[in-house]
Design an enzyme around this catalytic site. Structure first.
Site, PDB file in Angstrom:
ATOM      1  N   TYR A 150      46.490  25.937  43.438  1.00 15.65           N
ATOM      2  CA  TYR A 150      47.213  27.226  43.840  1.00 15.65           C
ATOM      3  C   TYR A 150      46.065  27.937  44.719  1.00 15.65           C
ATOM      4  O   TYR A 150      46.385  28.732  45.652  1.00 15.65           O
ATOM      5  CB  TYR A 150      47.576  27.994  42.508  1.00 15.65           C
ATOM      6  CG  TYR A 150      48.037  29.301  42.707  1.00 15.65           C
ATOM      7  CD1 TYR A 150      49.117  29.532  42.960  1.00 15.65           C
ATOM      8  CD2 TYR A 150      47.001  30.406  42.363  1.00 15.65           C
ATOM      9  CE1 TYR A 150      49.738  30.796  43.022  1.00 15.65           C
ATOM     10  CE2 TYR A 150      47.737  31.730  42.627  1.00 15.65           C
ATOM     11  CZ  TYR A 150      48.989  31.860  42.964  1.00 15.65           C
ATOM     12  OH  TYR A 150      49.388  33.149  43.090  1.00 15.65           O
ATOM     13  N   ASP A 151      44.939  28.143  44.148  1.00 16.75           N
ATOM     14  CA  ASP A 151      43.769  28.955  44.853  1.00 16.75           C
ATOM     15  C   ASP A 151      43.713  28.417  46.142  1.00 16.75           C
ATOM     16  O   ASP A 151      43.613  29.069  46.966  1.00 16.75           O
ATOM     17  CB  ASP A 151      42.609  28.807  44.107  1.00 16.75           C
ATOM     18  CG  ASP A 151      42.373  29.357  43.002  1.00 16.75           C
ATOM     19  OD1 ASP A 151      43.512  30.326  42.459  1.00 16.75           O
ATOM     20  OD2 ASP A 151      41.745  29.216  41.998  1.00 16.75           O
ATOM     21  N   LYS A 209      46.801  60.108  19.017  1.00 18.02           N
ATOM     22  CA  LYS A 209      47.900  59.910  19.697  1.00 18.02           C
ATOM     23  C   LYS A 209      47.546  59.826  21.196  1.00 18.02           C
ATOM     24  O   LYS A 209      47.515  60.887  21.694  1.00 18.02           O
ATOM     25  CB  LYS A 209      49.006  60.933  19.155  1.00 18.02           C
ATOM     26  CG  LYS A 209      50.295  60.535  19.882  1.00 18.02           C
ATOM     27  CD  LYS A 209      51.398  61.650  19.472  1.00 18.02           C
ATOM     28  CE  LYS A 209      52.849  60.996  20.050  1.00 18.02           C
ATOM     29  NZ  LYS A 209      52.823  61.145  21.447  1.00 18.02           N
ATOM     30  N   CYS A 226      82.955  78.699  39.273  1.00 19.25           N
ATOM     31  CA  CYS A 226      84.364  78.842  39.353  1.00 19.25           C
ATOM     32  C   CYS A 226      85.055  80.314  39.171  1.00 19.25           C
ATOM     33  O   CYS A 226      86.150  80.424  39.462  1.00 19.25           O
ATOM     34  CB  CYS A 226      85.028  77.836  38.556  1.00 19.25           C
ATOM     35  SG  CYS A 226      85.113  78.255  36.735  1.00 19.25           S
ATOM     36  N   LEU A 281      58.379  59.120  17.382  1.00 17.59           N
ATOM     37  CA  LEU A 281      57.904  59.824  16.241  1.00 17.59           C
ATOM     38  C   LEU A 281      58.322  61.190  16.153  1.00 17.59           C
ATOM     39  O   LEU A 281      58.572  61.861  17.145  1.00 17.59           O
ATOM     40  CB  LEU A 281      56.475  59.671  16.172  1.00 17.59           C
ATOM     41  CG  LEU A 281      55.483  58.333  16.048  1.00 17.59           C
ATOM     42  CD1 LEU A 281      54.093  58.609  16.547  1.00 17.59           C
ATOM     43  CD2 LEU A 281      55.627  57.797  14.725  1.00 17.59           C
ATOM     44  N   ASP A 339      45.315  25.410  38.698  1.00 15.67           N
ATOM     45  CA  ASP A 339      44.568  26.461  39.288  1.00 15.67           C
ATOM     46  C   ASP A 339      43.913  26.360  40.702  1.00 15.67           C
ATOM     47  O   ASP A 339      43.819  26.990  41.941  1.00 15.67           O
ATOM     48  CB  ASP A 339      43.719  27.205  38.235  1.00 15.67           C
ATOM     49  CG  ASP A 339      44.414  27.680  37.267  1.00 15.67           C
ATOM     50  OD1 ASP A 339      45.731  27.840  37.112  1.00 15.67           O
ATOM     51  OD2 ASP A 339      43.844  28.129  36.295  1.00 15.67           O
ATOM     52  N   ARG A 343      58.978  51.151  26.797  1.00 17.02           N
ATOM     53  CA  ARG A 343      59.749  51.819  25.847  1.00 17.02           C
ATOM     54  C   ARG A 343      61.219  51.871  26.316  1.00 17.02           C
ATOM     55  O   ARG A 343      62.160  51.348  25.679  1.00 17.02           O
ATOM     56  CB  ARG A 343      59.395  53.059  25.284  1.00 17.02           C
ATOM     57  CG  ARG A 343      60.158  53.299  24.088  1.00 17.02           C
ATOM     58  CD  ARG A 343      59.901  54.983  23.899  1.00 17.02           C
ATOM     59  NE  ARG A 343      58.511  55.275  23.476  1.00 17.02           N
ATOM     60  CZ  ARG A 343      58.044  55.162  22.321  1.00 17.02           C
ATOM     61  NH1 ARG A 343      58.772  54.749  21.292  1.00 17.02           N
ATOM     62  NH2 ARG A 343      56.675  55.375  22.011  1.00 17.02           N
ATOM     63  N   CYS A 351      86.431  73.586  36.602  1.00 18.89           N
ATOM     64  CA  CYS A 351      85.168  74.051  37.071  1.00 18.89           C
ATOM     65  C   CYS A 351      84.247  73.164  37.792  1.00 18.89           C
ATOM     66  O   CYS A 351      83.878  72.287  37.044  1.00 18.89           O
ATOM     67  CB  CYS A 351      84.290  74.762  35.824  1.00 18.89           C
ATOM     68  SG  CYS A 351      82.836  75.209  36.268  1.00 18.89           S
ATOM     69  N   LYS A 398      50.366  57.209   9.343  1.00 18.75           N
ATOM     70  CA  LYS A 398      51.390  56.067   9.151  1.00 18.75           C
ATOM     71  C   LYS A 398      50.913  55.789   7.766  1.00 18.75           C
ATOM     72  O   LYS A 398      49.797  55.558   7.322  1.00 18.75           O
ATOM     73  CB  LYS A 398      51.124  54.694   9.982  1.00 18.75           C
ATOM     74  CG  LYS A 398      51.424  54.937  11.305  1.00 18.75           C
ATOM     75  CD  LYS A 398      51.185  53.882  12.470  1.00 18.75           C
ATOM     76  CE  LYS A 398      51.211  54.332  13.809  1.00 18.75           C
ATOM     77  NZ  LYS A 398      50.975  52.878  14.561  1.00 18.75           N
TER      78      LYS A 398
END
Length: 725
Positions: A57-58, A139, A445, A104, A54, A160, A472, A313
């Site tokens: 890197y610094d 929620k 159309c 859900l 570290d 997700r 169409c 749940k």
């Protein structure tokens, strides 16, 4: 023997003091530092294999910052000072969820909650008075995320997405203080995926918008939009500057559940250092569940974060396992949504949109009104039976504070019922308002628009459809938009606006044209190529070609869904992909079903659990159209749909077709079907020569006789359980 170069020989300016660098040397050193720091960022953030300390890197970063401070005109576009960690590969990249992140189901009243409990008892075969415990928690209105830990270290974070495949946002998630990078607890599972919600508090949101306003930048509509936009920044520095927070609510892949109950798992995750919502409770009756709902709803306005309901749940994890999932939702959990917020506005106009299946949908153009922090200006009316006159007053609402559609500045629920998104306030309708006349011909159309009649019931369909079919233009372009949409082929850079543009200019007329786009573009005069078009450029054209190339291999269910067959959604696409396995087998079977509606292929299609006669007929109709078959055949020359992974590779019934008949004594019929499907079996409703097993209980009738006549393997319930266990 070749000489091994030292670091100093590779970078002769590395040891020279910043004060001694001239402009040419500074530019060279900044280029070296940008490449070296990016290399180390990739090792650390993406591969979890750092090769420097570290401190070292610094030191690289401090040197880069010092040179930039002395030579501000030389700051590079890829400067490490503008980034935190490493940018995701190819924008965000895709992550396939090892355990799907499904959504859900919702209920909106006490009756819905009681029905939810009754369904669980019926599925499990429990008495109506059997006690069941549930967790109840707010929620959060945020962005779902899954965090993967290996060896106790955070190695991957993904959104997700469509539930099966999400975006890789690891570098951005590492900037969120609430999320631990490493878990030292000895009992922490390996691997372990924590799932939860990333959100922005109301107070932080207000400060962010104040800062945006002070800079003259665009304001965010609500905290959820701000959180989602902040997490999806290609530059993690921006994410790091945004005040994001996190609540855990569950887990994905794990060697074993964290406990025997949901409540016990929550306590374990809290002990490991993950923040959980402090308002979560364990309840032992429906009255307790509803009391928790009412208590939290009454305090909702005082919370510093947005919530749109309560999630219940089932507490026992063994019962959760038995219940499993239906479609895209778990049977053991439900979201009890809060009442909708409402506002009143005026209907200015009604426009007719033609969808990919020919449906003529009226869309209300409303006087813009803010509902739940979102500007609503469009409302889909769905059919002509409940349309009020122009000038009428509409009461728009955003269910659960902000509906998914409302965040896109439109309200998709029908404007016909108080339980939906809009209702008419007819007593405020001006005298001069005129009742809207639904068109008798397609506005795109000119073909006749009709409401079909159900041959069985004799009732007219509520939806009016264009009879123009593939002639169409609206249907053709809408099918193209559907084909490239997120849950279909998901081709980045080919959104609705681009599709419309390329269609209007006769560049893309059908799906196969997409996959010859690059080849045909190269054959054109350079001045006519995509890169030279207004609003394009060499980079955007290259990115589009790369995105198209990357989608030549998609899962079979996405391929089927992308075809735009009427009644075939994502779930039906997966059912068909599971049953037929390969694209070639699927297409061959569907063409056979189209050719003979009384034949074996159609019967097998109609026999798939979850596919009824209407869906089977729609699929057969699609493949009875020669143009559709031509498109599918051309597509299969250019793309390679991939088989879905079996639900359980080790299962002895994976890929087998099973029929249950008679009375089962050790589990309910619903539970038996769900368990078979989780093991990769295909559950059918009738027996054919393609059936592998018939599980027969007491009272089995004609299905058992058919099985014996066809020589199908018949098992008792005990034999079936012994086989799958």
């Amino acid at each position: 023997m070749s000489k091994i170069k030292s670091k100093k020989e590779e970078a002769p300016l590395a040891g020279k003091p910043v004060a001694g660098l001239d402009a040419t040397e500074a530019a060279a050193e900044l280029a070296r530092l940008a490449a070296e720091i990016a290399h180390h960022d990739s090792l650390y953030y993406q591969k979890d294999a750092p090769e420097v300390s570290d401190a070292a890197y610094d030191a690289l970063r401090k040197r880069n910052e010092a040179i930039e401070a002395r030579f501000p005109d030389l700051v590079r576009a890829d400067s490490p000072s503008l980034k935190v960690g490493a940018a995701p590969v190819e924008a965000f990249g895709k992550v396939v969820h090892r355990v799907p992140m499904l959504s859900l189901g919702n209920v909106f009243d006490e009756e819905g909650v009681r029905d939810f409990l009754d369904r669980i008892r019926r599925f499990l075969g429990l008495d109506q008075d059997a006690e069941l415990a549930f967790t109840a928690e707010p929620k959060i209105d945020g962005l779902s995320i899954t965090l993967r830990y290996e060896g106790g270290r955070l190695v991957q974070a993904a959104t997700r997405g469509d539930g099966y495949e999400g975006e890789n946002v690891t570098a951005n998630v590492r900037t969120i203080a609430d999320i631990p990078h490493e878990i030292a607890a000895k009992d922490f599972p390996d691997p372990f995926e924590v799932r939860g919600e990333i959100y922005m508090s109301r107070s932080a949101f207000q400060k962010l918008n104040d800062a945006q306003a002070a800079r003259g930048d665009r304001l965010f509509a609500n905290p959820r939009n701000a959180a989602a936009g902040s997490l999806r920044q290609l530059d993690p520095t921006i994410t790091a500057s945004r005040p994001l927070a996190f609540f855990a609510y569950g887990w994905g892949e794990a060697p074993a559940p964290p406990a025997d109950t949901q409540w016990g798992a929550y306590r374990a995750m809290k002990k490991w250092g993950f923040p959980l919502n402090p308002l979560a409770e364990r309840t032992t009756s429906v009255e307790d569940m509803l009391k928790t709902y009412r208590d939290i709803e009454s305090d909702r306005a005082s919370l510093d974060y947005d919530i749109d309901g309560i999630v219940y749940k089932l507490d026992r994890l063994d019962l959760q396992e038995r219940l499993g999932f239906v479609s895209r939702s778990p049977r053991f959990a439900i979201a009890h949504k809060f009442p909708a917020e409402q506002a009143t506005t005026v209907l200015n106009d009604i426009e007719i949109q033609v969808g990919r299946t020919g449906a003529l949908t009226p869309v209300a153009k409303l006087e813009p009104v803010t509902v739940g922090g979102v500007v609503v200006q469009n409302a889909t009316l769905h059919n002509e039976d409940y349309i009020a006159g122009i000038g009428a007053t509409a009461r728009a609402c955003a269910r659960a504070a902000i509906s998914a559609s409302a965040t896109r500045s439109s309200c998709s629920g029908p404007a016909t019922s108080s339980r939906k998104c809009s209702t008419w306030v007819l007593d405020k309708r001006p005298k001069e308002s005129k009742r809207f006349k639904f068109p008798t011909h397609c506005p795109s159309c000119g073909s006749l628009a009709v409401r079909e009649v159900d041959e069985k019931t004799g009732k007219r369909d509520v939806v009016c459809r264009c009879t123009g079919g593939l002639i169409c233009p609206a249907q053709r372009v809408e099918r193209l938009k559907h084909f490239v949409s997120r849950n279909a082929f998901d081709i980045e850079g080919l959104g609705e606006k681009r599709i419309q543009e390329l269609y209007d200019d006769n560049i893309i007329k059908s799906p196969p044209d997409i996959f010859t786009l690059e080849e045909k573009d190269k054959e054109k005069d350079p001045d006519e190529q995509l890169a030279k078009r207004e609003g394009w450029g060499a980079l955007s054209a290259q990115k589009l070609f790369a995105a198209i190339q990357a989608r030549r291999a998609v899962k079979l269910d996405r391929f089927i869904y992308a075809l735009g067959i009427r009644h075939v959604g994502e779930i039906t696409g997966r059912l068909l992909a599971r049953r037929y396995g390969t694209a070639e087998t699927f297409v061959k079977a569907m063409r056979a079903a189209a050719d003979d509606r009384s034949g074996e292929a159609f019967a097998e299609l109609d026999n798939i659990e979850g596919i009824g006669p209407a869906v089977a007929v729609a699929i057969a109709d699609f493949f009875a159209e020669p143009h559709n078959v031509t498109v599918v055949d051309e597509l299969l020359k250019k793309v390679k749909p991939q088989e879905l992974e079996a639900v359980d590779h080790a299962s002895p019934v994976s890929g087998k077709t099973v029929v249950f008949t008679g009375t089962l004594e050790r589990m309910t019929r619903s539970e038996a079907k769900a368990r078979a499907e989780r093991l990769g079996a295909k559950v059918a409703g009738s027996v054919s020569k393609n059936t592998d097993y018939v599980v027969a209980g007491p009272g089995a009738g004609s299905k058992l006789k058919n099985a014996k006549d066809l020589g199908v393997n018949v098992l008792t319930e005990d034999e079936w359980l012994a086989l799958i266990e």
